[in-house]
Design an enzyme around this catalytic site. Sequence first.
Site, mmCIF file in Angstrom:
data_model
loop_
_atom_site.group_PDB
_atom_site.id
_atom_site.type_symbol
_atom_site.label_atom_id
_atom_site.label_comp_id
_atom_site.label_asym_id
_atom_site.label_seq_id
_atom_site.Cartn_x
_atom_site.Cartn_y
_atom_site.Cartn_z
ATOM 1 N N ARG A 147 0.834 -1.213 0.000
ATOM 2 C CA ARG A 147 0.000 0.000 0.000
ATOM 3 C C ARG A 147 0.864 1.257 0.000
ATOM 4 N NH1 ARG A 147 -1.492 1.610 4.666
ATOM 5 N NH2 ARG A 147 -2.186 -0.422 5.413
ATOM 6 N N TYR B 31 -18.116 17.126 -14.463
ATOM 7 C CA TYR B 31 -18.319 15.676 -14.443
ATOM 8 C C TYR B 31 -19.236 15.310 -13.270
ATOM 9 C CZ TYR B 31 -17.399 10.708 -14.123
ATOM 10 O OH TYR B 31 -17.552 9.353 -14.050
ATOM 11 N N ASP C 31 -9.017 19.154 -14.170
ATOM 12 C CA ASP C 31 -9.264 17.776 -14.578
ATOM 13 C C ASP C 31 -8.864 17.669 -16.049
ATOM 14 O OD1 ASP C 31 -10.361 15.375 -15.492
ATOM 15 O OD2 ASP C 31 -12.048 15.474 -14.093
ATOM 16 N N LYS D 134 -9.819 6.562 -18.890
ATOM 17 C CA LYS D 134 -10.195 7.048 -20.222
ATOM 18 C C LYS D 134 -8.994 6.948 -21.172
ATOM 19 C CE LYS D 134 -13.799 7.735 -17.760
ATOM 20 N NZ LYS D 134 -14.116 8.983 -17.092
HETATM 21 C C1 LIG Z 1 -14.525 9.391 -15.792
HETATM 22 C C2 LIG Z 1 -14.179 10.728 -15.297
HETATM 23 C C3 LIG Z 1 -13.902 10.963 -13.946
HETATM 24 C C4 LIG Z 1 -14.019 9.864 -12.893
HETATM 25 O O1 LIG Z 1 -13.075 8.891 -13.060
HETATM 26 P P1 LIG Z 1 -13.302 7.323 -12.656
HETATM 27 O O2 LIG Z 1 -12.034 6.727 -13.113
HETATM 28 O O3 LIG Z 1 -14.512 6.843 -13.388
HETATM 29 O O4 LIG Z 1 -13.489 7.290 -11.193
HETATM 30 C C5 LIG Z 1 -13.540 12.237 -13.565
HETATM 31 N N1 LIG Z 1 -13.476 13.239 -14.455
HETATM 32 C C6 LIG Z 1 -13.739 13.061 -15.762
HETATM 33 C C7 LIG Z 1 -13.657 14.204 -16.697
HETATM 34 C C8 LIG Z 1 -14.105 11.805 -16.224
HETATM 35 O O5 LIG Z 1 -14.394 11.637 -17.525
#
Ligand SMILES: *Cc1c(COP(=O)(O)O)cnc(C)c1O
Length: 388
Positions: free
Chosen positions: A56, A109, A179, A204
Site C-alpha cells: 500500500r 463531471y 481535470d 479514459k
Molecule cells: C470518468 C471521469 C472521472 C471519474 O473517473 P473514474 O475513473 O470513473 O473514477 C472524472 N473526471 C472526468 C472528466 C471523467 O471523464
Amino acid sequence: MAENKYKGFSTRAIHAGEQTDTRAGSTGDVVVPIHLSTTFIWDEPGRAHSEFEYIRSSNPTRNAYEQKLAALEDANYAVAFSSGLAAENALMQVLLRPGDHVVAFDDLYGGTRRLLEEVFQGIDVSYVDLSDSSEFDKAVKENTKLLWIESPTNPMIKVGDIAALARSAHEKGMLVVVDNTFLSPYFQRPLALGADVVVHSSTKYIGGHSDVLGGALVTSDEVLHEKIRAIQNNAGAVLSPFDSYLNIRGLKTLAVRMERHQQNALRIAQFLAGHQKVAKVLYPGLPDNPYHEVVKRQASGFGGMLSFELHGTLEDAKSFISRLRLFTLAESLGGVESLIELPSLMTHVGVDPEVRRSIGISDTLLRVSVGLEDADDLIEDLKYTLDN
Ligand SMILES: *Cc1c(COP(=O)(O)O)cnc(C)c1O
C-alpha cells in the site's frame, strides 16, 4: 528521473520510469514487471532490504507508472489511485474543510459533483460557466478556497481559459485544480498554464482500451504532494500493480492514439456539420467553434470528444442510436472503440432536469467518444443512419 531531460513527449512516454534491471542476478527485463508481492524482506529488524516495505505504501510497478505520468505532465510528482474519483476524493480531503467554498464549471463531471455535494457535506459550491472568465470573478466569495476546472467539459464541450482563470484565482489566494482527463497530457499540460494540481481519470485515454479503472493526482508542489501521498497511504485507495502496468502500457502509445482520435473526430465533426439532420456540432477543432482560438492557445490539440444535436425529438435520437452499427451505445470514453451516448438519459440522467436544460443538454444531444476505427467507415455508418 533522468528520462525527464528528453523533450519529446513520445520519448518520455516510452522511457520515463522504466529502469531496465541490469543488476547482477537480475533477469534484465526491458518492460517494468508487475510486482505482486504485498510485502518485502528485511535484512534484520530495523533494516529493510530495499526502499519497499508494504504494497500500500509503495510498489515498484506503481512507482514506475507514477514517474512516467509525472514526466508527461512536466511535473515533479504523480500519485496513482484506484479510480479518478478516488483521486478526487483524496484531493478534496487534503484541500477542503467544512465551510469552504468552491467554484466549479457548471458542466462538471457528474461524479465530481456528487463528491462535492454528497460526500463532502458542508462544502458550498458555485457552478458557473467558466468559459466566461468574468462569471468566475462574480462567483468568488470570502471563503472561496478552490477553483475546479474541467476543460473541455462534457457533454457541452465548453472550454475555459486556464491561464487567465488561474491567474485570477491565485490573486485571490485560491488553489486551482484542472481535470485533464479529456485532452490528456499529450494535448494539454495545465501545470504549465498555472494550475496547482492536475486530476486524471486514467480509465479514459491514459488506459486507452476500456479495460482498466484508475486515477491520478499530479503536482509540482512538494508540500501538497506530501499531503496527497499521506492520504494515499493512510486511506489506501491505491492503484493495483496490474492496473499500474496497464496504465504504463497505455501511456506508451498515448501520442499516436491521441493523434488518431483527433483526426477521426475532426473528420466526423466536419461531416456532421454539413448534414441537414444535424442541428449543431460541438467540437473545438472546427474553426467556427467559439473555443477554437483558446484551445489553440492553451493546448496542442482538440481531442477526440464531440457532441452533436439532432433535429427532432427524443424518440428520433433514440431511433438514430439504435440503428448505428459501429458506434457502441455506452458511457465512458477514451478507448479504441467509438462510443455514443444520450446524456439526458444516460450520463446526465441524475442531473436535475432544470439544471440540465440551463446547461444546454437537450433531449437530442448526443455525445461521441471517437475511436480509432477508419474514419471512412465511421462516417459511412453515420451517413447511412442519418439518411435512412
Ligand atoms: C470518468 C471521469 C472521472 C471519474 O473517473 P473514474 O475513473 O470513473 O473514477 C472524472 N473526471 C472526468 C472528466 C471523467 O471523464
